[in-house]
Design a protein around this motif. Structure first.
Motif, PDB file in Angstrom:
ATOM      1  N   PHE A 121       0.986  -1.095  -0.052  1.00 32.76           N
ATOM      2  CA  PHE A 121      -0.006   0.072  -0.310  1.00 32.76           C
ATOM      3  C   PHE A 121       1.164   1.598   0.150  1.00 32.76           C
ATOM      4  CE2 PHE A 121      -1.734   3.413   2.302  1.00 32.76           C
ATOM      5  CZ  PHE A 121      -3.145   3.803   1.602  1.00 32.76           C
ATOM      6  N   LEU A 122       1.558   1.403   0.573  1.00 32.11           N
ATOM      7  CA  LEU A 122       2.835   2.442   1.123  1.00 32.11           C
ATOM      8  C   LEU A 122       2.833   2.723  -0.740  1.00 32.11           C
ATOM      9  CD1 LEU A 122       3.751   2.059   4.556  1.00 32.11           C
ATOM     10  CD2 LEU A 122       2.077   3.379   3.814  1.00 32.11           C
ATOM     11  N   SER A 123       3.818   1.624  -0.796  1.00 26.62           N
ATOM     12  CA  SER A 123       4.654   2.129  -2.275  1.00 26.62           C
ATOM     13  C   SER A 123       3.604   2.248  -3.147  1.00 26.62           C
ATOM     14  CB  SER A 123       4.761   0.534  -2.489  1.00 26.62           C
ATOM     15  OG  SER A 123       5.380   0.146  -4.585  1.00 26.62           O
ATOM     16  N   LEU A 124       2.057   1.802  -3.240  1.00 22.92           N
ATOM     17  CA  LEU A 124       1.369   1.898  -4.053  1.00 22.92           C
ATOM     18  C   LEU A 124       0.650   3.701  -3.803  1.00 22.92           C
ATOM     19  CD1 LEU A 124      -1.157   1.984  -6.368  1.00 22.92           C
ATOM     20  CD2 LEU A 124      -2.573   1.147  -4.606  1.00 22.92           C
ATOM     21  N   TYR A 125       0.957   4.360  -2.529  1.00 21.70           N
ATOM     22  CA  TYR A 125       0.377   5.561  -2.432  1.00 21.70           C
ATOM     23  C   TYR A 125       1.375   6.937  -3.171  1.00 21.70           C
ATOM     24  CZ  TYR A 125      -1.181   9.684   0.442  1.00 21.70           C
ATOM     25  OH  TYR A 125      -2.217  10.903   0.962  1.00 21.70           O
ATOM     26  N   ARG A 126       2.409   6.343  -2.534  1.00 25.78           N
ATOM     27  CA  ARG A 126       4.146   7.210  -3.366  1.00 25.78           C
ATOM     28  C   ARG A 126       4.023   7.090  -4.840  1.00 25.78           C
ATOM     29  NH1 ARG A 126       6.670   4.096   0.849  1.00 25.78           N
ATOM     30  NH2 ARG A 126       7.320   2.468  -0.572  1.00 25.78           N
ATOM     31  N   SER A 127       3.574   5.997  -5.270  1.00 28.17           N
ATOM     32  CA  SER A 127       3.561   6.014  -6.875  1.00 28.17           C
ATOM     33  C   SER A 127       2.030   6.650  -6.893  1.00 28.17           C
ATOM     34  CB  SER A 127       3.124   5.012  -7.376  1.00 28.17           C
ATOM     35  OG  SER A 127       2.115   4.072  -6.894  1.00 28.17           O
ATOM     36  N   MET A 128       1.214   6.890  -7.003  1.00 29.46           N
ATOM     37  CA  MET A 128      -0.028   7.724  -6.414  1.00 29.46           C
ATOM     38  C   MET A 128      -0.133   8.758  -6.515  1.00 29.46           C
ATOM     39  SD  MET A 128      -2.605   4.894  -8.291  1.00 29.46           S
ATOM     40  CE  MET A 128      -4.042   5.403  -7.440  1.00 29.46           C
ATOM     41  N   THR A 129       1.234   9.356  -5.525  1.00 24.76           N
ATOM     42  CA  THR A 129       0.467  10.664  -5.567  1.00 24.76           C
ATOM     43  C   THR A 129       2.187  11.499  -6.259  1.00 24.76           C
ATOM     44  OG1 THR A 129       1.809  10.325  -3.529  1.00 24.76           O
ATOM     45  CG2 THR A 129      -0.828  10.268  -3.434  1.00 24.76           C
ATOM     46  N   LEU A 137       2.777   0.137 -15.571  1.00 19.38           N
ATOM     47  CA  LEU A 137       2.730  -1.385 -14.991  1.00 19.38           C
ATOM     48  C   LEU A 137       3.113  -1.392 -12.855  1.00 19.38           C
ATOM     49  CD1 LEU A 137       1.526  -4.197 -16.035  1.00 19.38           C
ATOM     50  CD2 LEU A 137       3.554  -3.848 -16.719  1.00 19.38           C
ATOM     51  N   PRO A 138       3.948  -0.915 -13.119  1.00 22.43           N
ATOM     52  CA  PRO A 138       3.833  -1.353 -11.367  1.00 22.43           C
ATOM     53  C   PRO A 138       2.707  -0.183 -10.639  1.00 22.43           C
ATOM     54  CG  PRO A 138       6.255  -0.504 -12.748  1.00 22.43           C
ATOM     55  CD  PRO A 138       4.892  -0.217 -14.153  1.00 22.43           C
ATOM     56  N   ARG A 139       2.511   0.815 -11.473  1.00 25.05           N
ATOM     57  CA  ARG A 139       1.325   0.550 -10.724  1.00 25.05           C
ATOM     58  C   ARG A 139       0.070  -0.098 -10.020  1.00 25.05           C
ATOM     59  NH1 ARG A 139       2.098   5.762 -12.048  1.00 25.05           N
ATOM     60  NH2 ARG A 139      -0.102   5.489 -14.008  1.00 25.05           N
ATOM     61  N   GLU A 140      -0.187  -0.635 -11.455  1.00 25.78           N
ATOM     62  CA  GLU A 140      -1.287  -1.570 -11.759  1.00 25.78           C
ATOM     63  C   GLU A 140      -1.398  -2.418 -10.736  1.00 25.78           C
ATOM     64  OE1 GLU A 140      -1.877  -1.626 -15.992  1.00 25.78           O
ATOM     65  OE2 GLU A 140      -3.111   0.169 -16.229  1.00 25.78           O
ATOM     66  N   GLU A 141       0.004  -2.639 -10.873  1.00 22.03           N
ATOM     67  CA  GLU A 141       0.252  -4.333 -10.110  1.00 22.03           C
ATOM     68  C   GLU A 141       0.390  -3.861  -9.003  1.00 22.03           C
ATOM     69  OE1 GLU A 141       3.558  -6.709 -13.169  1.00 22.03           O
ATOM     70  OE2 GLU A 141       4.356  -5.817 -11.490  1.00 22.03           O
ATOM     71  N   ASP A 142       0.636  -2.776  -8.511  1.00 25.35           N
ATOM     72  CA  ASP A 142       0.155  -3.320  -7.003  1.00 25.35           C
ATOM     73  C   ASP A 142      -1.265  -2.544  -6.467  1.00 25.35           C
ATOM     74  OD1 ASP A 142       3.245  -2.595  -5.719  1.00 25.35           O
ATOM     75  OD2 ASP A 142       3.080  -0.120  -6.077  1.00 25.35           O
ATOM     76  N   VAL A 143      -1.936  -1.912  -7.515  1.00 23.18           N
ATOM     77  CA  VAL A 143      -3.408  -2.432  -7.075  1.00 23.18           C
ATOM     78  C   VAL A 143      -4.114  -3.981  -7.425  1.00 23.18           C
ATOM     79  CG1 VAL A 143      -6.032  -1.212  -7.690  1.00 23.18           C
ATOM     80  CG2 VAL A 143      -3.414   0.221  -8.245  1.00 23.18           C
ATOM     81  N   ALA A 144      -3.771  -4.452  -8.047  1.00 21.72           N
ATOM     82  CA  ALA A 144      -3.912  -5.514  -8.368  1.00 21.72           C
ATOM     83  C   ALA A 144      -3.512  -5.890  -7.472  1.00 21.72           C
ATOM     84  CB  ALA A 144      -3.659  -6.174  -9.613  1.00 21.72           C
ATOM     85  N   ASP A 145      -2.277  -5.945  -7.176  1.00 19.65           N
ATOM     86  CA  ASP A 145      -2.273  -7.674  -6.330  1.00 19.65           C
ATOM     87  C   ASP A 145      -2.143  -6.783  -4.669  1.00 19.65           C
ATOM     88  OD1 ASP A 145       0.578  -9.301  -5.339  1.00 19.65           O
ATOM     89  OD2 ASP A 145       0.324  -8.095  -3.421  1.00 19.65           O
ATOM     90  N   LEU A 146      -3.005  -5.662  -4.654  1.00 17.56           N
ATOM     91  CA  LEU A 146      -3.335  -5.221  -3.669  1.00 17.56           C
ATOM     92  C   LEU A 146      -4.920  -6.353  -3.008  1.00 17.56           C
ATOM     93  CD1 LEU A 146      -2.719  -3.081  -0.304  1.00 17.56           C
ATOM     94  CD2 LEU A 146      -3.641  -1.719  -1.384  1.00 17.56           C
ATOM     95  N   PHE A 147      -5.399  -5.462  -4.151  1.00 22.39           N
ATOM     96  CA  PHE A 147      -7.261  -5.594  -3.849  1.00 22.39           C
ATOM     97  C   PHE A 147      -7.308  -7.997  -3.855  1.00 22.39           C
ATOM     98  CE2 PHE A 147      -8.186  -1.633  -4.809  1.00 22.39           C
ATOM     99  CZ  PHE A 147      -9.319  -1.354  -4.102  1.00 22.39           C
TER     100      PHE A 147
END
Length: 262
Positions: A121-129, A137-147
């Motif tokens: 989540f923290l990796s995703l939050y950084r990449s999103m903001t 691709l890395p951002r979409e993977e973080d979202v998909a993996d988290l869910f």
């Protein structure tokens, strides 16, 4: 209102980010969105669809659309980071997933102590903001993996591991291209969830990790043939030379400059 609240747009339409530090006690309320976040410091108690819960620093917290909840600090104040995903985004993300017998789609745990999910989540939050490269691709993977982790027991895996050779060839043939997880899934006839799982199971890499490895391979060949570092970075698909350097250091322990000098 007591505290500091920041609401920001993100790299994905339909997702907003909230960073907050507050001693405020919230009245019972609902959101239209799925919320996933992390308590950064302090602690809180809240109502949830599964009864009262407590969360402390390092815990993952979630809320479903329409779920009645509130929140009060344990102590003076607490800080948290949240991403709110519109149901449309989540529906698109898991399109094609056979959520047999579960309607609506729900995040199961209002509070979860899971280090891997918190890191994701923290990796995703950084990449999103934060400003980042064009590669989604890395951002979409973080979202998909988290869910996928949070819906894991409600999302059956594919019955058989599909042949991912087509996707491997697609990335290897053009490692400089910024593929999306949706494109990779479409090439395999799978949803994003299924593509991510199948890719990892078949070759030990996520799609973005495989793509980064392919870019490193191209860059190494170019550097060994005498190409300038900046030229090698550009030709192999890295956003810049420093991006290539970080990728080399993470994988090999030495920099592209050290390879060139050798």
């Amino acid at each position: 209102m007591r505290g500091d609240f920041s609401v920001r747009r993100t790299a994905i339409p339909g997702v907003i980010a909230v960073a907050a530090t507050s001693g405020m006690t919230f009245a019972r309320h609902t959101h239209d969105d799925y919320g996933i976040g992390v308590v950064i410091s302090g602690a809180q108690t809240s109502a949830s669809g599964r009864g009262p819960v407590e969360a402390e620093a390092g815990d993952l917290i979630t809320v479903n659309p329409g779920e009645i909840h509130d929140g009060a600090p344990i102590g003076d104040a607490r800080s948290w980071r949240m991403l709110y995903f519109s149901p449309d985004v989540v529906d698109e993300l898991i399109a094609g997933e056979p959520l047999r017998g579960w309607t609506p789609k729900e995040l199961k745990f209002p509070v979860l102590r899971a280090r891997a999910s918190v890191r994701r989540f923290l990796s995703l939050y950084r990449s999103m903001t934060e400003p980042c490269g064009a590669d989604p691709l890395p951002r979409e993977e973080d979202v998909a993996d988290l869910f996928s982790r949070l819906l894991e027991d409600r999302t059956p895996a594919p019955a058989a591991t599909p042949d991912i050779g087509r996707a491997l060839e697609m990335i290897a043939d053009d490692p400089s291209r910024n593929f999306s997880l949706a494109e990779i899934g479409a090439a395999l006839g799978l949803s994003r969830f299924q593509a991510l799982r199948a890719f990892r199971k078949a070759c030990g890499f996520t799609p973005s990790a495989y793509q980064a490895q392919q870019r490193c391979d191209v860059a190494r060949r170019l550097i060994r043939s005498g190409a300038a570092l900046s030229e090698a970075a550009y030709a192999s698909g890295f956003s810049d030379q420093s991006h290539m350097t970080r990728a080399f250091a993470q994988r090999y322990g030495f920099t592209p400059g050290a390879l060139a000098a050798a």
